[in-house]
Design a protein around this motif. Structure first.
Motif, PDB file in Angstrom:
ATOM      1  N   ALA A   1       0.835  -1.204   0.000  1.00 37.85           N
ATOM      2  CA  ALA A   1       0.000   0.000   0.000  1.00 37.85           C
ATOM      3  C   ALA A   1       0.868   1.252   0.000  1.00 37.85           C
ATOM      4  O   ALA A   1       0.600   2.203  -0.734  1.00 37.85           O
ATOM      5  CB  ALA A   1      -0.930  -0.010   1.210  1.00 37.85           C
ATOM      6  N   ALA A   2       1.924   1.260   0.807  1.00 36.63           N
ATOM      7  CA  ALA A   2       2.836   2.402   0.849  1.00 36.63           C
ATOM      8  C   ALA A   2       3.529   2.583  -0.499  1.00 36.63           C
ATOM      9  O   ALA A   2       3.675   3.710  -0.980  1.00 36.63           O
ATOM     10  CB  ALA A   2       3.856   2.219   1.962  1.00 36.63           C
ATOM     11  N   ALA A   3       3.943   1.496  -1.120  1.00 33.31           N
ATOM     12  CA  ALA A   3       4.607   1.576  -2.419  1.00 33.31           C
ATOM     13  C   ALA A   3       3.667   2.119  -3.494  1.00 33.31           C
ATOM     14  O   ALA A   3       4.085   2.888  -4.365  1.00 33.31           O
ATOM     15  CB  ALA A   3       5.142   0.200  -2.825  1.00 33.31           C
ATOM     16  N   LEU A   4       2.391   1.749  -3.432  1.00 40.16           N
ATOM     17  CA  LEU A   4       1.426   2.221  -4.426  1.00 40.16           C
ATOM     18  C   LEU A   4       1.196   3.722  -4.310  1.00 40.16           C
ATOM     19  O   LEU A   4       0.798   4.363  -5.281  1.00 40.16           O
ATOM     20  CB  LEU A   4       0.094   1.482  -4.286  1.00 40.16           C
ATOM     21  N   GLU A   5       1.445   4.288  -3.127  1.00 43.84           N
ATOM     22  CA  GLU A   5       1.293   5.729  -2.910  1.00 43.84           C
ATOM     23  C   GLU A   5       2.595   6.481  -3.175  1.00 43.84           C
ATOM     24  O   GLU A   5       2.633   7.705  -3.045  1.00 43.84           O
ATOM     25  CB  GLU A   5       0.824   6.003  -1.479  1.00 43.84           C
ATOM     26  N   GLY A   6       3.650   5.748  -3.548  1.00 42.73           N
ATOM     27  CA  GLY A   6       4.963   6.353  -3.744  1.00 42.73           C
ATOM     28  C   GLY A   6       5.023   7.278  -4.947  1.00 42.73           C
ATOM     29  O   GLY A   6       4.155   7.250  -5.828  1.00 42.73           O
ATOM     30  N   PRO A   7       6.054   8.105  -4.996  1.00 47.37           N
ATOM     31  CA  PRO A   7       6.209   9.051  -6.098  1.00 47.37           C
ATOM     32  C   PRO A   7       6.393   8.330  -7.428  1.00 47.37           C
ATOM     33  O   PRO A   7       7.105   7.331  -7.517  1.00 47.37           O
ATOM     34  CB  PRO A   7       7.465   9.850  -5.722  1.00 47.37           C
ATOM     35  N   GLY A   8       5.727   8.826  -8.427  1.00 46.89           N
ATOM     36  CA  GLY A   8       5.885   8.289  -9.773  1.00 46.89           C
ATOM     37  C   GLY A   8       5.010   7.105 -10.117  1.00 46.89           C
ATOM     38  O   GLY A   8       4.957   6.703 -11.271  1.00 46.89           O
ATOM     39  N   VAL A   9       4.327   6.503  -9.137  1.00 50.28           N
ATOM     40  CA  VAL A   9       3.444   5.372  -9.434  1.00 50.28           C
ATOM     41  C   VAL A   9       2.193   5.912 -10.121  1.00 50.28           C
ATOM     42  O   VAL A   9       1.570   6.853  -9.641  1.00 50.28           O
ATOM     43  CB  VAL A   9       3.064   4.590  -8.161  1.00 50.28           C
ATOM     44  N   GLN A  10       1.871   5.328 -11.269  1.00 46.79           N
ATOM     45  CA  GLN A  10       0.696   5.753 -12.015  1.00 46.79           C
ATOM     46  C   GLN A  10      -0.343   4.642 -11.998  1.00 46.79           C
ATOM     47  O   GLN A  10      -0.008   3.466 -11.821  1.00 46.79           O
ATOM     48  CB  GLN A  10       1.062   6.095 -13.452  1.00 46.79           C
ATOM     49  N   VAL A  11      -1.606   5.036 -12.212  1.00 50.98           N
ATOM     50  CA  VAL A  11      -2.712   4.086 -12.230  1.00 50.98           C
ATOM     51  C   VAL A  11      -3.398   4.170 -13.583  1.00 50.98           C
ATOM     52  O   VAL A  11      -3.726   5.260 -14.051  1.00 50.98           O
ATOM     53  CB  VAL A  11      -3.729   4.389 -11.113  1.00 50.98           C
ATOM     54  N   ALA A  12      -3.611   3.018 -14.182  1.00 54.77           N
ATOM     55  CA  ALA A  12      -4.374   2.945 -15.425  1.00 54.77           C
ATOM     56  C   ALA A  12      -5.675   2.202 -15.137  1.00 54.77           C
ATOM     57  O   ALA A  12      -5.661   1.108 -14.578  1.00 54.77           O
ATOM     58  CB  ALA A  12      -3.579   2.225 -16.503  1.00 54.77           C
ATOM     59  N   LEU A  13      -6.780   2.818 -15.496  1.00 59.02           N
ATOM     60  CA  LEU A  13      -8.096   2.209 -15.355  1.00 59.02           C
ATOM     61  C   LEU A  13      -8.583   1.877 -16.753  1.00 59.02           C
ATOM     62  O   LEU A  13      -8.734   2.778 -17.583  1.00 59.02           O
ATOM     63  CB  LEU A  13      -9.060   3.169 -14.652  1.00 59.02           C
ATOM     64  N   ASP A  14      -8.770   0.592 -17.002  1.00 62.49           N
ATOM     65  CA  ASP A  14      -9.168   0.120 -18.333  1.00 62.49           C
ATOM     66  C   ASP A  14      -8.258   0.704 -19.412  1.00 62.49           C
ATOM     67  O   ASP A  14      -8.709   1.217 -20.431  1.00 62.49           O
ATOM     68  CB  ASP A  14     -10.641   0.426 -18.600  1.00 62.49           C
ATOM     69  N   GLN A  15      -6.965   0.667 -19.147  1.00 63.21           N
ATOM     70  CA  GLN A  15      -5.885   1.042 -20.048  1.00 63.21           C
ATOM     71  C   GLN A  15      -5.807   2.537 -20.342  1.00 63.21           C
ATOM     72  O   GLN A  15      -5.230   2.951 -21.341  1.00 63.21           O
ATOM     73  CB  GLN A  15      -5.951   0.227 -21.340  1.00 63.21           C
ATOM     74  N   THR A  16      -6.368   3.360 -19.441  1.00 60.98           N
ATOM     75  CA  THR A  16      -6.267   4.811 -19.550  1.00 60.98           C
ATOM     76  C   THR A  16      -5.736   5.348 -18.227  1.00 60.98           C
ATOM     77  O   THR A  16      -6.288   5.034 -17.172  1.00 60.98           O
ATOM     78  CB  THR A  16      -7.651   5.437 -19.845  1.00 60.98           C
ATOM     79  N   LEU A  17      -4.672   6.157 -18.281  1.00 63.10           N
ATOM     80  CA  LEU A  17      -4.124   6.729 -17.053  1.00 63.10           C
ATOM     81  C   LEU A  17      -5.156   7.623 -16.388  1.00 63.10           C
ATOM     82  O   LEU A  17      -5.834   8.410 -17.057  1.00 63.10           O
ATOM     83  CB  LEU A  17      -2.859   7.531 -17.358  1.00 63.10           C
ATOM     84  N   VAL A  18      -5.267   7.482 -15.065  1.00 64.10           N
ATOM     85  CA  VAL A  18      -6.251   8.254 -14.307  1.00 64.10           C
ATOM     86  C   VAL A  18      -5.601   8.872 -13.080  1.00 64.10           C
ATOM     87  O   VAL A  18      -4.550   8.433 -12.624  1.00 64.10           O
ATOM     88  CB  VAL A  18      -7.461   7.388 -13.864  1.00 64.10           C
ATOM     89  N   ARG A  19      -6.270   9.882 -12.541  1.00 60.77           N
ATOM     90  CA  ARG A  19      -5.875  10.519 -11.274  1.00 60.77           C
ATOM     91  C   ARG A  19      -7.127  10.626 -10.420  1.00 60.77           C
ATOM     92  O   ARG A  19      -8.239  10.475 -10.901  1.00 60.77           O
ATOM     93  CB  ARG A  19      -5.296  11.899 -11.529  1.00 60.77           C
TER      94      ARG A  19
END
Length: 79
Positions: free
Chosen positions: A41-59
């Motif tokens: 969980a801490a690593a997922l919140e780390g700097p530079g980690v991006q999230v793609a939802l259904d192959q589209t980057l999201v924030r």
């Protein structure tokens, strides 16, 4: 249920590449992961980690539909 994918060092830290997790939002998904693995969980919140939802980057905190694919991408480098 969301299909969760981890890549690179995130996958290595978790010890898994793909898992199905029941969550209605990205924040709920992260909370479910944190309940199992605080280090991940801490690593997922780390700097530079991006999230793609259904192959589209999201924030932010998007809602997840049944069958959503959520991929956590480690920081990228290159040139």
């Amino acid at each position: 249920m969301a299909r969760v994918l981890l890549f690179g060092p995130l996958r290595d830290l978790a010890g898994w590449r793909e898992r199905t997790i029941d969550a209605g939002s990205l924040s709920g998904l992260k909370a479910a992961i944190a309940a199992e693995d605080a280090a991940l969980a801490a690593a997922l919140e780390g700097p530079g980690v991006q999230v793609a939802l259904d192959q589209t980057l999201v924030r932010g905190d998007p809602q997840l539909a049944a069958g959503s694919e959520v991929a956590f991408l480690p920081p990228m480098s290159g040139g």
